[in-house]
Design an enzyme around this catalytic site. Structure first.
Site, PDB file in Angstrom:
ATOM      1  N   LYS A  95      38.544  84.574  36.062  1.00 17.76           N
ATOM      2  CA  LYS A  95      39.345  84.693  34.843  1.00 17.76           C
ATOM      3  C   LYS A  95      38.931  83.637  33.817  1.00 17.76           C
ATOM      4  CE  LYS A  95      43.128  86.838  37.333  1.00 17.76           C
ATOM      5  NZ  LYS A  95      44.332  86.664  38.173  1.00 17.76           N
TER       6      LYS A  95
ATOM      7  N   GLN B  21      48.680  82.172  39.373  1.00 13.04           N
ATOM      8  CA  GLN B  21      47.984  83.031  40.336  1.00 13.04           C
ATOM      9  C   GLN B  21      48.867  83.270  41.560  1.00 13.04           C
ATOM     10  OE1 GLN B  21      44.974  84.556  39.859  1.00 13.04           O
ATOM     11  NE2 GLN B  21      45.305  85.586  41.804  1.00 13.04           N
TER      12      GLN B  21
ATOM     13  N   ASP C 221      50.920  87.696  31.904  1.00 16.07           N
ATOM     14  CA  ASP C 221      50.888  88.702  32.966  1.00 16.07           C
ATOM     15  C   ASP C 221      52.000  89.744  32.811  1.00 16.07           C
ATOM     16  OD1 ASP C 221      48.860  88.760  34.824  1.00 16.07           O
ATOM     17  OD2 ASP C 221      49.648  87.092  36.004  1.00 16.07           O
TER      18      ASP C 221
END
Ligand code: NDP
Length: 297
Positions: A62, A106, A129
């Site tokens: 990422k 994460q 997200d």
């Protein structure tokens, strides 16, 4: 529009994502040229707690992709024994930091840390997200409000369907898996695009009887090769979210690709299908949140 013939055309997430990333790089160049001297550049912060090898690979990927397109990024790695209070304190600092526009935690987090508490602590306008209940609620309500980011994996799948001009309205979509990060938001996005949606899970009786009726099948389970050709209607569009590692080290999806591609009209490979679209959507979300923070979107 989706073909009804069983051609097994590959939905090339890698190629589509590269195109999107190239477009984003151009947007970032333009934003940089337009930026006032007192404005901060867009920035994504990825928080990794612990040393899970798969998570290390995903987070590195990422931040690397961010750098490649000219998006500032930072990977903050905390040891696996970090307390929940310390993770929350870090997120509070990032929430208050005007130079940070997107915060990604994460998953999975170590077991002693409550995942929900942490995800809920990310400011909704930096929730790149789209996992904060505010953003998930807006998705459910169909609100197109400022600051909303859609969960990256489902939004990436919707982008690939759009890219290949695959018809969704009026189609019967069967989503296997009801996680909050993939299955449920994907079902909601398909519903919003006027599909008729069936959401299956581990307690669904006779899964094949559902998938055999589906024009679009989304497999988000985490079980290698569980969806086989016999479970698919000829001409179905198949999106495989699963990332599973086989004993010999190879990666495979939740769909038995070799058999399914002989029945499907379109199918995503693993790797090279849904995964790259997830990362491209993450970059897109960060740039969107940045522009919204400036009131430009
Ligand atoms: P979860 O483990 O959170 O959810 C799995 C879902 O599958 C659950 O809803 C579960 O049902 C359901 N399920 C389990 N067994 C069966 C079965 N036999 N039949 C039908 N449904 C079943 O996983 P995630 O949603 O987080 O991830 C799914 C997969 O996608 C994983 O392989 C993950 O690595 C991958 N992934 C890939 C991404 C990408 O970018 N490509 C991004 C995110 C995830 P129940 O709710 O009843 O337990």
């Amino acid at each position: 529009m989706a073909s009804t013939q069983a051609t097994g055309q590959i939905l090339d997430g890698k190629a589509v994502s590269q195109q999107r990333l190239a477009e984003l790089a151009t947007v970032l160049q333009r934003l940089s040229a337009e930026r006032a001297t007192d404005e901060h550049p867009p920035k994504l912060v990825v928080v990794l707690v612990g040393d899970d090898p798969a998570s290390q690979v995903y987070t590195r990927r990422k931040t690397t992709v961010a750098q490649e397109i000219g998006l500032e990024s930072e990977l903050i790695t905390l040891p696996g024994n970090t307390t929940e209070a310390d993770v929350l304190a870090l997120i509070a600092t990032l929430n208050a930091d005007a130079t940070v526009h997107g915060i990604l935690v994460q998953l999975p987090l170590p077991r002693h840390i409550n995942q929900q508490t942490v995800l809920h602590s990310v400011a909704p306008h930096k929730d790149v997200d789209g996992f904060h209940p505010y953003n998930l609620g807006c998705l459910l309500a169909g609100d197109d409000i400022p600051y909303q980011a859609l969960p990256c994996t489902p939004a990436g799948m919707m982008s690939i369907l759009k890219h290949y001009d695959i018809e969704i309205a009026g189609q019967h979509a069967v989503v296997i898996g009801r996680s909050t990060i993939v299955g449920k938001p994907m079902a909601q996005l398909l519903l919003a695009a006027n599909a008729t949606v069936t959401l299956c899970h581990s307690r669904t009786a006779n899964l094949a009887s559902h998938t055999q009726q589906a024009d679009i099948v989304v497999a988000a389970v985490g079980q290698p090769n569980m969806v086989t050709a016999s479970m698919l209607k000829p001409g179905a569009v198949v999106l495989d979210v699963g990332i599973n590692r086989l004993p010999d080290g190879r990666l495979c999806g939740d769909v038995d690709f070799d058999s399914a591609k002989t029945v499907a009209s379109y199918i995503t490979p693993v790797p090279g299908g849904v995964g790259p679209m997830t990362i491209a959507t993450l970059m897109e979300n960060t740039v969107n949140l940045y522009q919204r923070s400036l009131g430009k979107k």
